[in-house]
Write an enzyme that holds these catalytic residues in place. Structure first.
Site, PDB file in Angstrom:
ATOM      1  N   HIS A  92      -6.722   0.703  -4.759  1.00 42.54           N
ATOM      2  CA  HIS A  92      -5.637   1.998  -3.629  1.00 42.54           C
ATOM      3  C   HIS A  92      -4.328   2.514  -3.298  1.00 42.54           C
ATOM      4  CE1 HIS A  92      -4.872  -0.718  -0.469  1.00 42.54           C
ATOM      5  NE2 HIS A  92      -6.017  -1.757  -1.396  1.00 42.54           N
ATOM      6  N   CYS A  93      -4.088   3.050  -2.175  1.00 46.00           N
ATOM      7  CA  CYS A  93      -2.779   3.660  -2.164  1.00 46.00           C
ATOM      8  C   CYS A  93      -3.367   3.352  -0.852  1.00 46.00           C
ATOM      9  CB  CYS A  93      -2.582   4.409  -2.571  1.00 46.00           C
ATOM     10  SG  CYS A  93      -3.322   6.005  -2.417  1.00 46.00           S
ATOM     11  N   MET A  94      -1.831   4.398   0.102  1.00 45.34           N
ATOM     12  CA  MET A  94      -1.731   4.027   1.400  1.00 45.34           C
ATOM     13  C   MET A  94      -3.147   5.233   1.968  1.00 45.34           C
ATOM     14  SD  MET A  94       2.001   4.957   2.075  1.00 45.34           S
ATOM     15  CE  MET A  94       1.833   4.829   4.665  1.00 45.34           C
TER      16      MET A  94
END
Length: 457
Positions: free
Chosen positions: A26-28
């Site tokens: 995942h990212c932000m």
């Protein structure tokens, strides 16, 4: 079962079950997964899972859920599937190549060009650095505001805030060198060593061709060139070195050759490219004025849709390193503001409760500078509102360009960016933000949205 666990279960089910998920990260704002068989995923059903704001098909399948909650939902998915969460900055590049080959047909549909892939690599270098850059930028910005409001810059507390806020930017070359080498298949530590070559204070003591070398000349562009070279040399040299002495010979030769190449060639080349980009942009903004701001802000959101906007980070940093501030960021920040205005218009106009719920969840983070939930969950699926949001952004960008608003550092856009704007331009930035909100709202309300568009959302 909690909300995050329900979301995770629903997402896994629509992805074709745990056995179809190859990797999880995942990212932000996005959960990113690679699937063994993409055809087994129910993308339409995935968009209907409660809490999912949008879905993007790319090298990885990206599920937009928003900041904060993305961490918890990914963790719940990890617990249900038994898979480890891979870090975006720790994923083996070779694994990504294998995943890309497995999803070859899907990738070909995107008609990726070499230039687009190049920008993706640049983005991959900077995405892992975003949390540190954002946090440091906000602290530096708040410190700047405090000084402008009368705080003593020589006081211990202000000195400490300055140290905390500007530290990452002082050594950003090292981080960029590490990530560049990693992205191009080299040893991260050697990439960091390549980055140090351009910011080492000892450069000022070296004279070449009658002139002393300049510390920081070439900026992040020079750093990336040096890190790419050292990664290339490391892989090539290793082919001819016996394994028993590889740990000694390979890094030594790679660093030695890169060091001389950087001082004689890469630093001047990086400096030339840096000047070309920064002076070109400054001339564009100065000469084009309102028109330049209108075009830059109005065309920025399509770049965000592809995720390639992260590739602009070195450009922002070069502007700050070269002229001391960044007049480009406030213009581009209007892209998100136009989305906010468009989302408000749709919220007050639509009777679709699911759409109103998505907007209600996306608006707060949109105003705080994270626009993906509104883009992928609202305006882009609807179509025309995405265009009217871009028009609203264009008007705000024209305002920012006319008054030459600039930031002292980089960070998230939206309201928090005000802390990074030059202190005497803060009010102007906020006025431009409101203008983008207003025109994004106006264009969407008058001709950008009608209720029939919401029937499939």
């Amino acid at each position: 079962m909690g909300k995050e666990q329900q979301m995770a279960h629903g997402i896994i089910e629509k992805l074709g079950g745990s056995s179809n998920i190859q990797s999880l990260m995942h990212c932000m704002t996005r959960i990113r997964v690679n699937l063994h068989d993409p055809s087994k995923a129910d993308l339409k059903g995935l968009k209907e899972v409660d809490g999912v704001l949008g879905v993007v098909e790319d090298d990885t399948l990206q599920i937009i859920v928003g900041p904060g909650i993305v961490n918890r939902v990914t963790l719940a998915m990890s617990e249900e599937t038994g898979m480890n969460i891979q870090s975006l900055d720790e994923t083996d590049p070779m694994d990504l190549e294998q995943m890309a080959r497995m999803n070859k047909d899907a990738i070909n549909k995107k008609n990726a060009t070499p230039f687009k892939q190049f920008l993706r690599k640049i983005a991959s270098i900077f995405i892992p650095l975003i949390p540190a850059i954002v946090a440091s930028g906000l602290i530096a910005g708040m410190s700047n505001v405090a000084v402008r409001m009368g705080a003593d810059p020589e006081s211990s507390i202000m000195q400490m805030l300055s140290l905390i806020g500007w530290g990452v930017f002082s050594y950003l070359a090292v981080f960029v060198g590490i990530n560049t080498a990693k992205e191009f298949g080299g040893t991260p530590a050697l990439g960091g060593a390549a980055g140090i070559l351009l910011i080492n204070p000892g450069l000022a003591n070296i004279t070449l061709f009658g002139d002393p070398l300049v510390v920081g000349r070439g900026g992040l562009i020079g750093v990336m060139l040096a890190a790419v070279l050292i990664a290339f040399l490391e892989k090539r040299i290793r082919k001819f070195v016996h394994p028993s002495i590889d740990i000694i010979v390979t890094p030594t030769l790679a660093l030695l050759i890169t060091g001389f190449a950087t001082l004689f060639v890469l630093q001047p080349v990086g400096g030339f490219l840096s000047d070309l980009i920064t002076k070109g942009l400054l001339n564009l903004i100065d000469i084009g004025g309102i028109f330049s701001g209108l075009i830059l802000a109005g065309t920025f959101l399509p770049l965000v849709v592809t995720g390639l906007h992260q590739g602009l980070t070195p450009v922002h940093m070069e502007l700050i390193n070269t002229i001391g501030d960044d007049p480009l960021l406030p213009i581009l920040a209007m892209g998100g503001a136009g989305q906010v205005g468009a989302a408000f218009a749709i919220y007050f106009k639509t009777k679709n409760q699911r759409l109103r719920k998505v907007i209600k969840g996306g608006l707060p983070v949109g105003m705080l500078g994270i626009g993906e939930p509104l883009i992928f969950g609202v305006t882009l699926p609807l179509g025309r509102p995405f265009l009217t949001a871009c028009l609203g952004a264009a008007v705000g960008g024209a305002f920012q360009a006319f008054y030459e608003v600039a930031t002292i550092a980089i960070g998230v856009s939206g309201i928090p960016l005000v802390f990074l704007v030059n202190a005497n331009e803060m009010v102007l930035y906020l006025v431009g933000l409101v203008i983008a909100y207003f025109f994004g709202f106006l264009f969407t309300w008058t001709f950008g949205f009608k209720e029939s568009m919401a029937k499939d959302i």
